[in-house]
Design a protein around this motif. Sequence first.
Motif, PDB file in Angstrom:
ATOM      1  N   UNK A   1       0.832  -1.199   0.000  1.00 13.20           N
ATOM      2  CA  UNK A   1       0.000   0.000   0.000  1.00 13.20           C
ATOM      3  C   UNK A   1       0.872   1.257   0.000  1.00 13.20           C
ATOM      4  N   UNK A   2       0.530   2.214  -0.870  1.00 13.88           N
ATOM      5  CA  UNK A   2       1.288   3.467  -0.927  1.00 13.88           C
ATOM      6  C   UNK A   2       1.145   4.243   0.373  1.00 13.88           C
ATOM      7  N   UNK A   3      -0.032   4.215   0.989  1.00 11.49           N
ATOM      8  CA  UNK A   3      -0.243   4.960   2.227  1.00 11.49           C
ATOM      9  C   UNK A   3       0.745   4.539   3.306  1.00 11.49           C
ATOM     10  N   UNK A   4       0.987   3.229   3.394  1.00 13.40           N
ATOM     11  CA  UNK A   4       1.929   2.738   4.402  1.00 13.40           C
ATOM     12  C   UNK A   4       3.346   3.243   4.093  1.00 13.40           C
ATOM     13  N   UNK A   5       3.728   3.161   2.817  1.00 12.44           N
ATOM     14  CA  UNK A   5       5.076   3.598   2.421  1.00 12.44           C
ATOM     15  C   UNK A   5       5.233   5.097   2.623  1.00 12.44           C
ATOM     16  N   UNK A   6       4.203   5.862   2.262  1.00 17.08           N
ATOM     17  CA  UNK A   6       4.248   7.318   2.418  1.00 17.08           C
ATOM     18  C   UNK A   6       4.453   7.690   3.879  1.00 17.08           C
ATOM     19  N   UNK A   7       3.705   7.037   4.777  1.00 13.68           N
ATOM     20  CA  UNK A   7       3.844   7.337   6.206  1.00 13.68           C
ATOM     21  C   UNK A   7       5.245   6.998   6.702  1.00 13.68           C
ATOM     22  N   UNK A   8       5.784   5.879   6.231  1.00 10.38           N
ATOM     23  CA  UNK A   8       7.129   5.477   6.653  1.00 10.38           C
ATOM     24  C   UNK A   8       8.181   6.476   6.154  1.00 10.38           C
ATOM     25  N   UNK A   9       8.016   6.953   4.921  1.00 12.18           N
ATOM     26  CA  UNK A   9       8.967   7.926   4.370  1.00 12.18           C
ATOM     27  C   UNK A   9       8.946   9.212   5.180  1.00 12.18           C
ATOM     28  N   UNK A  10       7.770   9.730   5.480  1.00 12.87           N
ATOM     29  CA  UNK A  10       7.684  10.976   6.253  1.00 12.87           C
ATOM     30  C   UNK A  10       8.186  10.780   7.677  1.00 12.87           C
ATOM     31  N   UNK A  11       7.980   9.572   8.239  1.00 18.28           N
ATOM     32  CA  UNK A  11       8.502   9.288   9.581  1.00 18.28           C
ATOM     33  C   UNK A  11      10.033   9.252   9.574  1.00 18.28           C
ATOM     34  N   UNK A  12      10.604   8.704   8.501  1.00 15.48           N
ATOM     35  CA  UNK A  12      12.061   8.618   8.403  1.00 15.48           C
ATOM     36  C   UNK A  12      12.691   9.995   8.235  1.00 15.48           C
ATOM     37  N   UNK A  13      12.092  10.793   7.361  1.00 20.80           N
ATOM     38  CA  UNK A  13      12.694  12.080   7.001  1.00 20.80           C
ATOM     39  C   UNK A  13      12.422  13.157   8.041  1.00 20.80           C
ATOM     40  N   UNK A  14      11.208  13.142   8.617  1.00 19.90           N
ATOM     41  CA  UNK A  14      10.795  14.178   9.572  1.00 19.90           C
ATOM     42  C   UNK A  14      11.031  15.579   9.003  1.00 19.90           C
ATOM     43  N   UNK A  15      10.389  15.915   7.877  1.00 22.36           N
ATOM     44  CA  UNK A  15      10.610  17.227   7.247  1.00 22.36           C
ATOM     45  C   UNK A  15      10.067  18.365   8.099  1.00 22.36           C
ATOM     46  N   UNK A  16      10.614  19.573   7.880  1.00 25.48           N
ATOM     47  CA  UNK A  16      10.123  20.748   8.607  1.00 25.48           C
ATOM     48  C   UNK A  16       8.650  21.002   8.301  1.00 25.48           C
TER      49      UNK A  16
END
Length: 457
Positions: A388-403
Amino acid sequence: MAKGEETHWSDILKRRLGGHKKDERDEDEKKAEETELFTKYYTEWRSGVETDESYKTIPRFYYKLPAEDEVLLQKLREESRAVFLQRKSRELLDNEELQNLWFLLDKHQVPPVNGDEAMINYEAFLQVGEKAGPKCRNFFTARVYAKLLNNDPYGRISIMQFFNYVMRKVWLHQTRIGLSLYDVAGQGYLRESDLENYILELIPTLPQLDGLEKSFYSFYVCTAVRKFFFFLDPLRTGKIKIQDILACSFLDDLLELRDEELSKESQESNWFSAPSALRVYGQYLNLDKDHNGMLSKEELSRYGTATLTSVFLDRVFQECLTYDGEMDYKTYLDFVLALENRKEPAALQYIFKLLDMENQGYLNVFSLNYFFRAIQEQMKLHSQEPVSFQDVKDEIFDMVKPKDPYKITLQDLVNSCQGDTVVSILIDLNGFWTYENREMLVTNDDSSSNTADFEDT
């Protein structure tokens, strides 16, 4: 050396500084002189009378470079620079002077010995400086001594560390002079053609490259130069500061090839070695199925494990320099450097530009979804259940923690130290699979390690 308790280096320094003549005047006298001088200069300024004629003329601080058709001026400038560099070269310590310096340092070492290292205190350090000659004067300063202090209870420094410091400084100046000889513009930077000439003339001095055929020299030079420009010229200006070349480790890697006994492992990990250059060029030839010296998108799709997505490859050919839709060797080298060094900011910048389709300066959910759909399609082709893209998207944002919680910038990727993982998830099925199965891979590695330990037992 003097027997008994050693004088601390800081006391010696204070004593030397205290030798200068002190100002005996009291505060009132100093204040009176200050007021008198202020009144004098302020009165002259208010009256508009200039006592010094030079104040009326701004000294010249810019000298225009001679034009290409001004042959005489060009020649004069070249000769002047050559003479200047020769003079600078003569100011450096030669081998005999370095040997003499080592002899003096060894002669003035101060007991007790720290392990296997000979030590020297500040007083002996200054004595060596006085005997070593004018060329060494800049090395025998309080600043250098303090820089090399390392918690010795007697306030001493290691003779070997100091000598290595001198050797490194001399090497840097020699290398800077050597590079400056190829600086045709004389502005402190090298163009691509300048660096190509430098490396081409350096090849015969590197024993590890003795086996290269002369017909391969041009490809080797291109391979070597691209690494310098890919990492040191991120804005693609076509020139690199000589200071930046000296500050990075690439020149050390290149000159490491002077070692005739360089290990196989070191050669394989060194981009500038003959095996590495032949590997990269061999891969390029293997991908070039129609043997026209260029790579099409279809040919490039077989790069590595052949798992890069077609969407990503489309962006490569849209953004990178191509000739009739095909990629040459120089562009291919940039591509390889980016994918083989995904942790480096320059590589992330290269890939980020490809992912940022609308040139907005950030990646949003739409961008991530656009590239990840190609990963999902590849998973279907390999009979795998798409994630699922939603799962991957959440993981990416959790990893990066953008401003900004909705946008990922290049700086966010660099700061997160997870940029290589994020881009691999988006552009490479094999990279996504490695990330998705990371726990299983770690477990397998641990099991293999335990088995090996058991067998050793």
